[in-house]
Motif scaffolding. Structure first.
Motif, mmCIF file in Angstrom:
data_model
loop_
_atom_site.group_PDB
_atom_site.id
_atom_site.type_symbol
_atom_site.label_atom_id
_atom_site.label_comp_id
_atom_site.label_asym_id
_atom_site.label_seq_id
_atom_site.Cartn_x
_atom_site.Cartn_y
_atom_site.Cartn_z
ATOM 1 N N THR A 113 -22.186 8.868 11.447
ATOM 2 C CA THR A 113 -21.184 7.826 11.669
ATOM 3 C C THR A 113 -21.129 7.347 13.109
ATOM 4 O OG1 THR A 113 -19.503 9.541 11.974
ATOM 5 C CG2 THR A 113 -19.761 8.614 9.748
ATOM 6 N N GLN A 114 -21.321 8.262 14.085
ATOM 7 C CA GLN A 114 -21.222 7.881 15.485
ATOM 8 C C GLN A 114 -22.299 8.547 16.332
ATOM 9 O OE1 GLN A 114 -17.280 8.682 16.998
ATOM 10 N NE2 GLN A 114 -16.451 6.783 16.155
ATOM 11 N N ILE A 115 -22.662 7.858 17.434
ATOM 12 C CA ILE A 115 -23.541 8.423 18.452
ATOM 13 C C ILE A 115 -22.881 8.178 19.799
ATOM 14 C CG2 ILE A 115 -25.792 8.298 19.597
ATOM 15 C CD1 ILE A 115 -27.041 7.460 17.017
ATOM 16 N N ASP A 116 -22.581 9.246 20.516
ATOM 17 C CA ASP A 116 -21.903 9.148 21.815
ATOM 18 C C ASP A 116 -20.585 8.382 21.704
ATOM 19 O OD1 ASP A 116 -23.972 10.536 23.033
ATOM 20 O OD2 ASP A 116 -25.054 8.706 23.587
ATOM 21 N N GLY A 117 -19.895 8.562 20.573
ATOM 22 C CA GLY A 117 -18.617 7.893 20.380
ATOM 23 C C GLY A 117 -18.715 6.445 19.952
ATOM 24 N N ILE A 118 -19.919 5.973 19.671
ATOM 25 C CA ILE A 118 -20.144 4.580 19.270
ATOM 26 C C ILE A 118 -20.483 4.554 17.783
ATOM 27 C CG2 ILE A 118 -21.527 2.509 19.672
ATOM 28 C CD1 ILE A 118 -22.230 3.718 22.428
ATOM 29 N N ALA B 93 -34.427 2.899 19.849
ATOM 30 C CA ALA B 93 -33.824 1.715 19.243
ATOM 31 C C ALA B 93 -32.794 2.088 18.180
ATOM 32 C CB ALA B 93 -34.906 0.829 18.629
ATOM 33 N N PHE B 94 -33.054 3.175 17.432
ATOM 34 C CA PHE B 94 -32.176 3.558 16.333
ATOM 35 C C PHE B 94 -31.553 4.940 16.516
ATOM 36 C CE2 PHE B 94 -35.438 0.694 14.572
ATOM 37 C CZ PHE B 94 -34.614 -0.349 14.201
ATOM 38 N N TYR B 95 -31.745 5.521 17.685
ATOM 39 C CA TYR B 95 -31.160 6.832 17.951
ATOM 40 C C TYR B 95 -31.076 7.028 19.460
ATOM 41 C CZ TYR B 95 -36.051 7.997 18.828
ATOM 42 O OH TYR B 95 -37.336 8.011 19.316
ATOM 43 N N SER B 96 -30.311 8.016 19.871
ATOM 44 C CA SER B 96 -30.244 8.375 21.279
ATOM 45 C C SER B 96 -31.304 9.430 21.568
ATOM 46 C CB SER B 96 -28.857 8.922 21.631
ATOM 47 O OG SER B 96 -28.850 9.476 22.932
ATOM 48 N N ILE B 97 -31.981 9.290 22.684
ATOM 49 C CA ILE B 97 -33.022 10.282 23.006
ATOM 50 C C ILE B 97 -32.392 11.644 23.285
ATOM 51 C CG2 ILE B 97 -34.549 8.506 23.927
ATOM 52 C CD1 ILE B 97 -33.903 9.554 26.735
ATOM 53 N N HIS B 98 -31.077 11.694 23.539
ATOM 54 C CA HIS B 98 -30.406 12.974 23.753
ATOM 55 C C HIS B 98 -30.325 13.781 22.460
ATOM 56 C CE1 HIS B 98 -29.503 11.764 27.787
ATOM 57 N NE2 HIS B 98 -28.723 10.768 27.406
ATOM 58 N N PHE C 154 -23.589 -3.401 26.550
ATOM 59 C CA PHE C 154 -22.669 -3.461 25.410
ATOM 60 C C PHE C 154 -21.562 -2.412 25.525
ATOM 61 C CE2 PHE C 154 -26.069 -5.901 23.656
ATOM 62 C CZ PHE C 154 -25.522 -6.690 22.653
ATOM 63 N N PHE C 155 -21.964 -1.171 25.795
ATOM 64 C CA PHE C 155 -21.033 -0.050 25.661
ATOM 65 C C PHE C 155 -20.731 0.665 26.980
ATOM 66 C CE2 PHE C 155 -23.815 -0.189 21.813
ATOM 67 C CZ PHE C 155 -22.906 -0.830 20.989
ATOM 68 N N GLY C 156 -21.364 0.231 28.072
ATOM 69 C CA GLY C 156 -21.126 0.877 29.357
ATOM 70 C C GLY C 156 -21.783 2.229 29.495
ATOM 71 N N LYS C 157 -22.701 2.561 28.589
ATOM 72 C CA LYS C 157 -23.414 3.832 28.647
ATOM 73 C C LYS C 157 -24.792 3.666 28.020
ATOM 74 C CE LYS C 157 -20.222 5.875 26.166
ATOM 75 N NZ LYS C 157 -19.475 6.908 25.407
ATOM 76 N N GLY C 158 -25.725 4.498 28.475
ATOM 77 C CA GLY C 158 -27.090 4.439 27.955
ATOM 78 C C GLY C 158 -27.756 5.787 28.110
ATOM 79 N N ASP C 159 -28.957 5.897 27.618
ATOM 80 C CA ASP C 159 -29.686 7.163 27.695
ATOM 81 C C ASP C 159 -30.154 7.464 29.116
ATOM 82 O OD1 ASP C 159 -29.414 7.733 25.002
ATOM 83 O OD2 ASP C 159 -31.220 6.645 24.444
ATOM 84 N N VAL C 160 -30.390 6.430 29.915
ATOM 85 C CA VAL C 160 -30.778 6.607 31.311
ATOM 86 C C VAL C 160 -29.891 5.694 32.159
ATOM 87 C CG1 VAL C 160 -33.158 7.227 30.765
ATOM 88 C CG2 VAL C 160 -32.575 4.835 31.168
ATOM 89 N N GLY C 161 -29.865 5.916 33.454
ATOM 90 C CA GLY C 161 -29.040 5.115 34.340
ATOM 91 C C GLY C 161 -29.477 3.664 34.368
#
Length: 256
Positions: free
Chosen positions: A51-56, A187-192, A218-225
């Motif tokens: 349902t969610q990834i990193d709260g998204i 693209a469809f998942y977080s590398i974390h 979009f969300f103010g967060k990403g897998d890398v800076g």
């Protein structure tokens, strides 16, 4: 000193856009249908379990990846096909002998291809709103990032179109390299979500930095800076411009 040949730039730009207008219905319907299918398959089937990834929400999480994936393909295809066709028909010699500089040629072809890619990107963005509530934390950064990506990959496609000596070669890099790298680039998942050593290995995939940077808008967060994403885009622009300058200086595969 003569100024820039704006009439020539405008003529090439309009000619390339006219080719897009002849197939505008297909060009606009395909991304809408494709995006809808991705939402049905990934947003519906997978999203119901994850349902969610990193709260998204997962359906919203995949939108930046969908937009980037389509823009990569559109940018490379439009730019490579645009410069390859004059080579294929022989009209490239008329272009090279015309009072049009290398910079003006690149601006016209890359500008037209980037315009098409941006149109497709915004269409997918609008289509996504039919399926999910999609916040945009940094709207101006989002538009700027889309523009940078479109120009960068159109420059790459321009190089590909000059390098290619057949229609088959135009498809090799987009299908065998860019598309797999996009699917493996978060693209469809977080590398974390990946276990080591795959998480570290994934960081060597340049697409990760592009998708992550766009997702940040979009969300103010990403897998890398975001700074790493901007650094990569800037580096890609510089490398592509350097290669194109060398191509026009040497005539590599332009005069043969």
């Amino acid at each position: 000193m003569n100024g820039p040949n704006l009439r020539a730039v405008a003529a090439i730009y309009k000619f390339e856009l006219h080719r897009f207008r002849r197939t505008w219905l297909t060009g606009l319907l395909v991304p809408v249908i494709t995006t809808s299918l991705y939402f049905i398959v990934f947003g519906g089937a997978i999203g119901s379990r994850m349902t969610q990834i990193d709260g998204i929400p997962y359906a919203a999480f995949i939108v930046p990846g969908l937009i980037m994936m389509s823009m990569f393909t559109e940018s490379i295809f439009n730019a490579s096909f645009g410069i390859y066709m004059p080579k294929f028909t022989g009209t490239i010699y008329e272009l090279l002998s015309a009072p049009v500089s290398a910079m003006e040629t690149v601006i016209a072809y890359v500008g037209a291809a980037a315009t098409k890619a941006l149109i497709v990107g915004f269409i997918i963005f609008a289509t996504a709103h039919l399926f999910v509530d999609l916040p945009v934390a940094h709207p101006f950064a989002m538009v700027g990032f889309m523009l940078l990506i479109a120009v960068s990959f159109c420059l790459f496609g321009f190089i590909l179109g000059i390098w290619a000596q057949g229609f088959e070669q135009l498809q090799v890099i987009p299908l065998l390299i860019i598309t797999p790298m996009t699917f493996l680039g978060g693209a469809f998942y977080s590398i974390h979500m990946l276990a080591e050593p795959w998480r570290t290995i994934t960081l060597f995939n340049p697409i990760v930095y592009l998708i992550s940077g766009f997702r940040w808008t979009f969300f103010g967060k990403g897998d890398v800076g975001i700074e790493f994403s901007l650094l990569f885009v800037g580096g890609m622009l510089a490398v592509c411009l350097g290669i194109i300058a060398w191509v026009f200086r040497t005539g590599y595969r332009l005069k043969k």
